[in-house]
Design an enzyme around this catalytic site. Structure first.
Site, PDB file in Angstrom:
ATOM      1  N   ASP A 185      22.858  34.394  52.264  1.00  0.00           N
ATOM      2  CA  ASP A 185      23.056  35.842  52.299  1.00  0.00           C
ATOM      3  C   ASP A 185      21.980  36.407  53.230  1.00  0.00           C
ATOM      4  O   ASP A 185      20.978  35.750  53.522  1.00  0.00           O
ATOM      5  CB  ASP A 185      22.988  36.459  50.897  1.00  0.00           C
ATOM      6  CG  ASP A 185      23.623  37.846  50.873  1.00  0.00           C
ATOM      7  OD1 ASP A 185      23.840  38.435  51.962  1.00  0.00           O
ATOM      8  OD2 ASP A 185      23.915  38.363  49.774  1.00  0.00           O
TER       9      ASP A 185
HETATM   10  C1  BGC Z   1      25.389  41.223  51.247  1.00  0.00           C
HETATM   11  C2  BGC Z   1      26.488  40.296  51.718  1.00  0.00           C
HETATM   12  C3  BGC Z   1      26.920  40.711  53.097  1.00  0.00           C
HETATM   13  C4  BGC Z   1      25.715  40.663  54.020  1.00  0.00           C
HETATM   14  C5  BGC Z   1      26.023  41.042  55.448  1.00  0.00           C
HETATM   15  C6  BGC Z   1      24.252  41.314  52.247  1.00  0.00           C
HETATM   16  O1  BGC Z   1      23.372  42.318  51.888  1.00  0.00           O
HETATM   17  O2  BGC Z   1      24.901  40.793  49.991  1.00  0.00           O
HETATM   18  O3  BGC Z   1      27.555  40.329  50.820  1.00  0.00           O
HETATM   19  O4  BGC Z   1      27.946  39.888  53.547  1.00  0.00           O
HETATM   20  O5  BGC Z   1      24.726  41.551  53.530  1.00  0.00           O
HETATM   21  O6  BGC Z   1      26.266  42.395  55.556  1.00  0.00           O
END
Ligand code: BGC
Length: 845
Positions: free
Chosen positions: A316
């Site tokens: 993530d």
């Molecule tokens: C989120 C993800 C997301 C990523 C990219 C993170 O903060 O938890 O689900 O895909 O950001 O935006």
């Protein structure tokens, strides 16, 4: 896993020993009836009443206050993707070490996540975009219903179609990877801010929905990235913070026992791996004390060994906490490839090349990482891909060139919506659940007057993009309907149809007068019956039907404060219902609402419309006017009181907020398997609307339950025969063992769809934590004309009949009787039958 977790090994051994000798749950009564008969809700209630609940005790949670080390990281063999694996091997063989590091490290570019191009090999790079219900940072792209809404439809075909259209849009916008679907959070905590991005707290329903979505996305040649692995069950303290004294306070640790991990949280990930998901995103939180993207037990052990996952694990955004340690623990790609906001420094990148050169990381591991990234890329034929939409760089925080790498950018503002609005409208209706319909208030038949109330009915006044929430503004914008939630799971609304405008259009056909009052403060302060300051009356005459629209915002980064719909909604409902004796409440909610007004006799109908996406108004009008017969079912339980969900509370407190202890944030999943309906059933608690419940404008009957063995019962072994592990784990877990047939009939005067549901009552396991009374193990949605009957079929796989035995580390079909229950909700069981797959030959450890 880092040094910290290695240090915990002795603790683990002591904990395990304690576990073996500690208190264990006594088994529940064994159910002995073997006749097939009608079982009404009262029968089930009586049945539940005789099952004595056991006191909850934190026994098994001790088992995993640390996460055992599992090394080395198992290399992919490209199972299921053999030809692409070979192609990827040639590609890897041509890369320099620096290029290998580049392919596993994000870099600034036009998308949310970017892998830089390698022009000399004709590789254009990889573009990753959010998110689960539409391309978040795009123009002229659709905003589909949320995962929660898709789950509430219980319609595999529509869920697949949603995935298919999402994939189509991502591909044409030049995005190789769709960062979704979401199965973590599963929905353990009713208050969690991201539950709506996923499907349901039931792992079976979530697993089926995820599999359909992934197949739909990937058939377009787009990679799905199933997220967030794992136990990402709350937003609060998902990231480390800094205390007042400058100490780093680590992220929340979700502490889960092994059986619960397998039967709840890992279950839907197994479905995703089984259907060939390309990528899995590891989560921000810690699990049993070890960070999600550095947890060797989970990444190397559960995911890559047990489930045989052949694709790549991507972090993530910002969830990588180390280079070599994370790589050894199974992390394959670092996103966005920066530490904090410094785009030029990554834990991966140059650090990995240095680690290989100085001997602290074997080159074979880097090769495997690249191999895992490139195999799905070739398998989905992504080397010939549409260019990235030229608007993307600007929308991604204005990250404009020059970048380090060249990207394949095309013209801006490509319209990829096609006719997708029709599916969005249909799924929006299909995911709407009719909870109450007193005296057939609905559907509407050309009323002379309609009153529309509440700040969720009208248009947005603060723009068409929900960027996220904050602790100061937990409820989102005050005015305007809520079609999607906020944060990375949102999508820019290309052409939102609001409830009010769709109602006005439809009402005009009947000459119906539509009056409205959308200001919640004005509604509650005026009591409606009192005149305005200038002497005029707000709404006159009292409408034949009053439609109250409520909303519940939720967003990434924040958890909900309460379960009431937002903006003083209970007072709004009570005020309107006191004035209008035919009040219909519609909720647009990112999750569970308690509904204290549900029994108010003037509240004649209730519709939970979830988050329907851009066609919101049309979807609800189709239901209100009976164009579409409601067929949605609750993918969660609506309890009587908010406190009924206290079995799994958010971890948060002033003490924690002010702590100086880096390890203070601990969340013990001590309720084990008993979340949502499993809790309420086990403890025999009344609920307001049970899991699987939803009314229709017609009525259905289920009859002729027949359970057939695929194998003779004596040939069913308690353990699956050993088999080479492929994607999804031991292949034999996916073998069908029983076929259940039933007949479903539409008894009413209008056509409609019903959802037949199959639940299993598995026996208690002596010495183990409680097994739920009922677990969903099948559902089928059938469209029936009036008077029509059809056969529904449910296949029961070995995994469906098994529990996870943590001692022998395998799925086991328990000895004794398994009750097969068929019905229309978790508490509306129409028929049951008993099977005994392992009769008289219990599995001995
Ligand atoms: C989120 C993800 C997301 C990523 C990219 C993170 O903060 O938890 O689900 O895909 O950001 O935006």
């Amino acid at each position: 896993m880092g040094a910290r977790s290695w240090a915990c090994v002795p603790t683990l051994m002591v904990a395990t020993a304690l576990l073996l000798f500690s208190f264990s749950w006594s088994p529940n009564l064994v159910l002995t009836t073997t006749t097939t008969k009608m079982v009404s809700t009262p029968f089930l209630t009586t049945l539940l009443a005789v099952l004595s609940p056991h006191k909850h005790n934190r026994v098994y949670a001790n088992e995993f206050t640390s996460s055992p080390p599992v090394y080395p990281s198992p290399p992919s063999r490209g199972l299921g993707w053999e030809w692409a694996f070979t192609q990827a091997s040639y590609f890897v063989a041509n890369l320099t070490l620096e290029e290998k590091a580049q392919i596993v490290t994000g870099t600034p570019g036009p998308c949310v996540g970017n892998i830089g191009a390698i022009p000399r090999l004709g590789f254009d790079g990889i573009c990753m975009q959010d998110g689960p219900l539409g391309i978040r940072l795009a123009t002229y792209a659709s905003a589909f219903p949320a995962g929660l809404t898709a789950a509430a439809s219980w319609d595999r075909g529509l869920i697949f179609a949603r995935g298919d259209y999402l994939g189509d849009e991502f591909r044409r916008k030049g995005s190789h990877v769709l960062l979704g679907p979401v199965v973590g959070p599963l929905g353990r905590i009713a208050y969690a801010g991201r539950n709506w991005e996923g499907f349901s707290p039931d792992p079976y329903l979530t697993g089926e929905a995820a599999a359909q979505t992934i197949m739909g996305i990937q058939r377009n040649g787009v990679q799905a990235s199933l997220k967030h692995f794992i136990a990402n069950e709350q937003e609060t303290q998902r990231l480390p913070t800094t205390s007042r004294n400058g100490t780093t306070i680590e992220s929340l640790s979700s502490n889960i026992d092994d059986r619960t991990m397998h039967e709840l949280y890992l279950w839907p990930f197994a479905n995703g791996v089984r259907v060939g998901v390309s990528s899995i995103m590891c989560s921000y939180n810690r699990i049993n004390s070890s960070y999600g993207c550095q947890n060797s037990k989970n990444l190397n052990g559960l995911l890559k060994t047990e489930l045989g996952f052949q694709g790549y694990v991507v972090s993530d955004w910002g969830a990588t906490h180390a280079g070599v340690d994370a790589v050894n623990a199974g992390l394959d790609m670092d996103m966005p490839g920066s530490i904090g906001w410094n785009a030029n420094i990554s834990m991966f990148g140059g650090n990995l090349t240095r680690a290989v050169i100085n001997g602290s990381l074997p080159i074979s591991r880097i090769d495997d990482m690249v191999q895992r990234v490139m195999t799905p890329y070739f398998f989905l034929r992504q080397q010939h891909y549409p260019p990235i939409d030229g608007r993307s760089p600007l929308l991604n925080n204005g990250n404009l060139p020059p970048w380090r790498h060249r990207f394949n950018l095309g013209p801006p503002d490509i319209d990829v919506r096609d006719g997708h609005a029709d599916l969005i409208r249909e799924l929006g209706s299909a995911g709407t659940v009719l909870l109450k319909n007193h005296n057939n208030t609905l559907p509407l038949h050309a009323p002379r007057t309609i009153g529309v109330f509440g700040n969720d009915a009208g248009d947005l006044v603060d723009g068409v993009y929900f960027s996220g929430g904050s602790y100061d503004q937990p409820y989102g914008y005050e005015y305007g309907t809520l079609p999607v939630g906020g944060g990375s799971g949102a999508a820019r609304l290309p052409n939102l149809i609001t409830p009010l405008e769709a109602i006005k259009l439809r009402a005009a056909r009947d000459g119906t007068s539509v009056q409205y009052l959308l200001n919640n403060t004005l509604i509650t302060e005026s009591s409606l019956s009192i005149s305005r300051p200038d002497g005029l009356t707000y709404i006159v005459p009292v409408p034949e039907v009053c439609l109250v629209f409520l909303k519940t915002y939720a967003s990434e980064g924040v958890d909900r404060h309460d379960l009431e719909a937002d903006w003083n909604s209970n007072s709004v409902v009570n005020t309107v219902a006191a004035y209008c004796n035919n009040t219909v409440v519609v909720t647009h909610s990112a999750g569970i609402n308690d509904m204290p007004w549900a029994n108010n006799p003037n509240v004649t109908a209730i519709l939970a419309a979830h988050l329907p996406g851009e066609q919101s108004g049309n979807s609800i009008v189709d239901i209100l006017y009976g164009n579409v017969n409601p067929s949605g079912k609750l993918p969660y339980t609506i309890a009587l009181n908010a406190t009924d969900y206290d079995f799994a509370r958010l971890t948060n407190s002033t003490r924690l907020q002010e702590t100086e202890d880096p390890n203070a944030w601990q969340s013990d999943f001590s309720e084990g398997l008993l979340i949502d309906y499993r809790h309420f059933d086990y403890y025999n608690k009344s609920v307001r609307f049970e899991f699987g419940f939803g009314l229709s404008y017609t009525s259905f009957e289920l009859s002729d339950l027949v359970v057939q063995n695929i194998l003779p019962e004596r040939e069913i072994t308690a353990l699956p025969a050993a088999a080479p592990v492929g994607p999804g784990g031991n292949d034999n877990l996916w073998a069908n063992l029983y076929l259940v047939n039933a007949t479903v009939t539409n008894l009413g005067n209008v056509s409609g769809a019903c959802v037949s549901q199959l639940y299993l009552g598995l026996p208690q396991i002596p010495g183990e934590q409680p097994t739920p009374i009922n677990v969903l193990r099948g559902f089928e949605k059938t469209y029936l004309r009036r008077g029509e009957s059809q056969t529904v079929q449910f296949w029961l796989k070995r995994r469906d009949l098994s529990y996870w035995n943590s001692t022998i580390q395998n799925w086991v079909i328990p000895a004794g009787e398994i009750i097969v229950r068929a019905g229309f909700s978790s508490r509306d069981i129409q028929m049951q039958s008993i099977i005994s797959p392992i009769r008289g030959r219990p599995f001995a450890e």
